[in-house]
Design a protein around this motif. Structure first.
Motif, PDB file in Angstrom:
ATOM      1  N   THR A 103      85.612  77.211  67.677  1.00  0.00           N
ATOM      2  CA  THR A 103      84.808  76.011  67.456  1.00  0.00           C
ATOM      3  C   THR A 103      83.338  76.271  67.756  1.00  0.00           C
ATOM      4  O   THR A 103      82.443  75.841  67.009  1.00  0.00           O
ATOM      5  CB  THR A 103      85.312  74.862  68.349  1.00  0.00           C
ATOM      6  OG1 THR A 103      86.675  74.564  68.005  1.00  0.00           O
ATOM      7  CG2 THR A 103      84.465  73.610  68.170  1.00  0.00           C
ATOM      8  N   PRO A 118      80.189  63.504  64.418  1.00  0.00           N
ATOM      9  CA  PRO A 118      81.277  62.722  63.819  1.00  0.00           C
ATOM     10  C   PRO A 118      81.847  63.349  62.554  1.00  0.00           C
ATOM     11  O   PRO A 118      83.005  63.107  62.205  1.00  0.00           O
ATOM     12  CB  PRO A 118      80.620  61.370  63.526  1.00  0.00           C
ATOM     13  CG  PRO A 118      79.458  61.289  64.456  1.00  0.00           C
ATOM     14  CD  PRO A 118      78.957  62.703  64.587  1.00  0.00           C
ATOM     15  N   THR A 119      81.045  64.163  61.856  1.00  0.00           N
ATOM     16  CA  THR A 119      81.489  64.770  60.605  1.00  0.00           C
ATOM     17  C   THR A 119      82.019  66.188  60.794  1.00  0.00           C
ATOM     18  O   THR A 119      82.332  66.872  59.828  1.00  0.00           O
ATOM     19  CB  THR A 119      80.323  64.812  59.611  1.00  0.00           C
ATOM     20  OG1 THR A 119      79.214  65.517  60.214  1.00  0.00           O
ATOM     21  CG2 THR A 119      79.869  63.403  59.248  1.00  0.00           C
ATOM     22  N   SER A 120      82.137  66.636  62.036  1.00  0.00           N
ATOM     23  CA  SER A 120      82.551  68.012  62.317  1.00  0.00           C
ATOM     24  C   SER A 120      84.031  68.219  62.042  1.00  0.00           C
ATOM     25  O   SER A 120      84.827  67.270  62.000  1.00  0.00           O
ATOM     26  CB  SER A 120      82.254  68.366  63.771  1.00  0.00           C
ATOM     27  OG  SER A 120      83.050  67.579  64.640  1.00  0.00           O
ATOM     28  N   ALA A 121      84.402  69.498  61.853  1.00  0.00           N
ATOM     29  CA  ALA A 121      85.818  69.849  61.684  1.00  0.00           C
ATOM     30  C   ALA A 121      86.615  69.466  62.922  1.00  0.00           C
ATOM     31  O   ALA A 121      87.778  69.052  62.825  1.00  0.00           O
ATOM     32  CB  ALA A 121      85.946  71.348  61.411  1.00  0.00           C
ATOM     33  N   GLU A 122      85.984  69.583  64.075  1.00  0.00           N
ATOM     34  CA  GLU A 122      86.647  69.226  65.329  1.00  0.00           C
ATOM     35  C   GLU A 122      86.987  67.737  65.356  1.00  0.00           C
ATOM     36  O   GLU A 122      88.105  67.345  65.720  1.00  0.00           O
ATOM     37  CB  GLU A 122      85.736  69.586  66.497  1.00  0.00           C
ATOM     38  CG  GLU A 122      86.355  69.408  67.865  1.00  0.00           C
ATOM     39  CD  GLU A 122      85.436  69.949  68.945  1.00  0.00           C
ATOM     40  OE1 GLU A 122      85.837  70.902  69.624  1.00  0.00           O
ATOM     41  OE2 GLU A 122      84.314  69.413  69.111  1.00  0.00           O
ATOM     42  N   ALA A 123      86.032  66.896  64.966  1.00  0.00           N
ATOM     43  CA  ALA A 123      86.281  65.454  64.929  1.00  0.00           C
ATOM     44  C   ALA A 123      87.370  65.117  63.921  1.00  0.00           C
ATOM     45  O   ALA A 123      88.238  64.273  64.172  1.00  0.00           O
ATOM     46  CB  ALA A 123      84.991  64.705  64.598  1.00  0.00           C
ATOM     47  N   HIS A 124      87.355  65.785  62.791  1.00  0.00           N
ATOM     48  CA  HIS A 124      88.383  65.556  61.768  1.00  0.00           C
ATOM     49  C   HIS A 124      89.759  65.908  62.320  1.00  0.00           C
ATOM     50  O   HIS A 124      90.745  65.180  62.097  1.00  0.00           O
ATOM     51  CB  HIS A 124      88.078  66.408  60.530  1.00  0.00           C
ATOM     52  CG  HIS A 124      89.054  66.217  59.408  1.00  0.00           C
ATOM     53  ND1 HIS A 124      90.156  67.038  59.230  1.00  0.00           N
ATOM     54  CD2 HIS A 124      89.108  65.285  58.413  1.00  0.00           C
ATOM     55  CE1 HIS A 124      90.834  66.628  58.181  1.00  0.00           C
ATOM     56  NE2 HIS A 124      90.228  65.572  57.660  1.00  0.00           N
ATOM     57  N   ARG A 125      89.860  67.022  63.053  1.00  0.00           N
ATOM     58  CA  ARG A 125      91.135  67.432  63.640  1.00  0.00           C
ATOM     59  C   ARG A 125      91.630  66.406  64.656  1.00  0.00           C
ATOM     60  O   ARG A 125      92.817  66.041  64.665  1.00  0.00           O
ATOM     61  CB  ARG A 125      90.992  68.796  64.313  1.00  0.00           C
ATOM     62  CG  ARG A 125      92.315  69.328  64.878  1.00  0.00           C
ATOM     63  CD  ARG A 125      92.141  70.651  65.588  1.00  0.00           C
ATOM     64  NE  ARG A 125      91.584  70.487  66.928  1.00  0.00           N
ATOM     65  CZ  ARG A 125      90.424  70.977  67.324  1.00  0.00           C
ATOM     66  NH1 ARG A 125      89.660  71.637  66.483  1.00  0.00           N
ATOM     67  NH2 ARG A 125      89.999  70.790  68.557  1.00  0.00           N
ATOM     68  N   HIS A 127      90.898  63.157  64.936  1.00  0.00           N
ATOM     69  CA  HIS A 127      91.313  61.903  64.312  1.00  0.00           C
ATOM     70  C   HIS A 127      92.626  62.070  63.544  1.00  0.00           C
ATOM     71  O   HIS A 127      93.319  61.070  63.300  1.00  0.00           O
ATOM     72  CB  HIS A 127      90.200  61.368  63.414  1.00  0.00           C
ATOM     73  CG  HIS A 127      89.098  60.705  64.182  1.00  0.00           C
ATOM     74  ND1 HIS A 127      89.135  59.379  64.554  1.00  0.00           N
ATOM     75  CD2 HIS A 127      87.931  61.200  64.693  1.00  0.00           C
ATOM     76  CE1 HIS A 127      88.046  59.080  65.244  1.00  0.00           C
ATOM     77  NE2 HIS A 127      87.295  60.165  65.334  1.00  0.00           N
ATOM     78  N   GLY A 128      92.965  63.293  63.220  1.00  0.00           N
ATOM     79  CA  GLY A 128      94.249  63.553  62.581  1.00  0.00           C
ATOM     80  C   GLY A 128      95.430  63.468  63.532  1.00  0.00           C
ATOM     81  O   GLY A 128      96.587  63.624  63.118  1.00  0.00           O
TER      82      GLY A 128
END
Length: 293
Positions: A103, A118-125, A127-128
């Motif tokens: 990361t 908020p648009t990071s790959a980490e945030a996406h993961r 929220h998944g």
């Protein structure tokens, strides 16, 4: 795709010996998914997209090395759950370190931070995670789990340079705000628990100092962090949670996520609104978990 055996030259080197067990990147991903609760062969194959032969070889090798154990859940035909042994759980900090490195240095620019865009790959993961089960932490009713980097009774107890790490500050404010709204959460039928990678004695000292009316849970063994692949950062030799909160139902299923959190105090009010909004849903069955969970 088969596991390639290599002759280890340096019998005294722990790195070489470890790589003799963790032979390739597929093996790491198998351990990662099992730590996350995907414990059955078919679910693992779907999750990883690996061939049956390759997965069979890696599972057999990990069992033979004592990293995994098999537990039967069907006799006819014979079927097994693959579970981490104590030896396998010793790999959890390794997974966390790999995730943090990827990361920070591969997906990021190398900066040390306790938050994310908020648009990071980490945030996406993160929220998944809605629909996944929370491992280890006992949950029998609707619960807010707020994960924080670290909180101490005295400013002198914080690691050097703590205030220079974006997103690290605010743990005391967040905890005190949850404490001040504890009755409101209780009225909504929700309990509150804080979670940190700090030692239990450190959390007990802070909870007593702050007069918190709810428990703080230690994840110093990284079981929750690795099981959910939660975002972490490393400061003063300790892996620490980036600030995030989860709303979890009575079946330990995650129903809502807050991440990133830029205003610790305001996030408490937002979480109370989220929890209250699920009031009618509490009489309904919880949504299901992911494969193998």
């Amino acid at each position: 795709m088969s596991v390639r055996r290599v002759e280890l030259i340096d019998a005294d080197c722990g790195i070489e010996q470890a790589l003799g067990v963790l032979t390739d990147w597929w093996t790491f991903l198998v351990v990662r998914d099992i730590a996350g609760g995907v414990t059955r062969f078919e679910a693992l194959q779907r999750s990883l997209g690996v061939s049956r032969r390759a997965l069979t070889e890696r599972l057999a090798a990990l069992v033979s090395h004592g990293v995994l154990r098999r537990e039967a859940y069907s006799e006819h035909p014979p079927r097994f759950d693959y579970l981490l042994t104590a030896k396998g759980e010793g790999l959890l900090p390794v997974l966390i370190a790999l995730q943090d490195w990827g990361t920070r240095h591969v997906l990021g620019d190398g900066s040390l931070t306790a938050t994310a865009a908020p648009t990071s790959a980490e945030a996406h993961r993160v929220h998944g995670l809605v629909g996944h089960l929370v491992p280890v932490v006992p949950i029998s009713r609707w619960t807010v789990l707020y994960f924080f980097p670290g909180a101490y009774p005295s400013a002198a107890d914080y690691p050097p340079g703590w205030g220079d790490i974006p997103g690290a500050g605010g743990c005391t404010l967040e905890s005190l705000t949850y404490a001040s709204r504890a009755d409101d959460f209780a009225a909504a039928g929700v309990q509150v628990k804080g979670v940190s990678t700090q030692r239990p004695d450190q959390l007990e000292a802070f909870a007593a100092h702050a007069g918190l009316p709810f428990p703080l849970v230690s994840d110093q063994d990284a079981k929750v962090a690795a099981g959910l692949r939660l975002p972490t950062f490393r400061a003063s030799g300790v892996d620490r949670f980036k600030r995030l909160s989860l709303l979890v139902d009575a079946s330990a299923t995650i129903r809502a996520v807050q991440y990133p959190i830029t205003d610790p105090a305001a996030s408490v009010t937002e979480m109370l609104e989220l929890a209250t909004g699920f009031g009618l849903a509490r009489t309904q069955p919880a949504i299901g978990g992911s494969d193998g969970r």
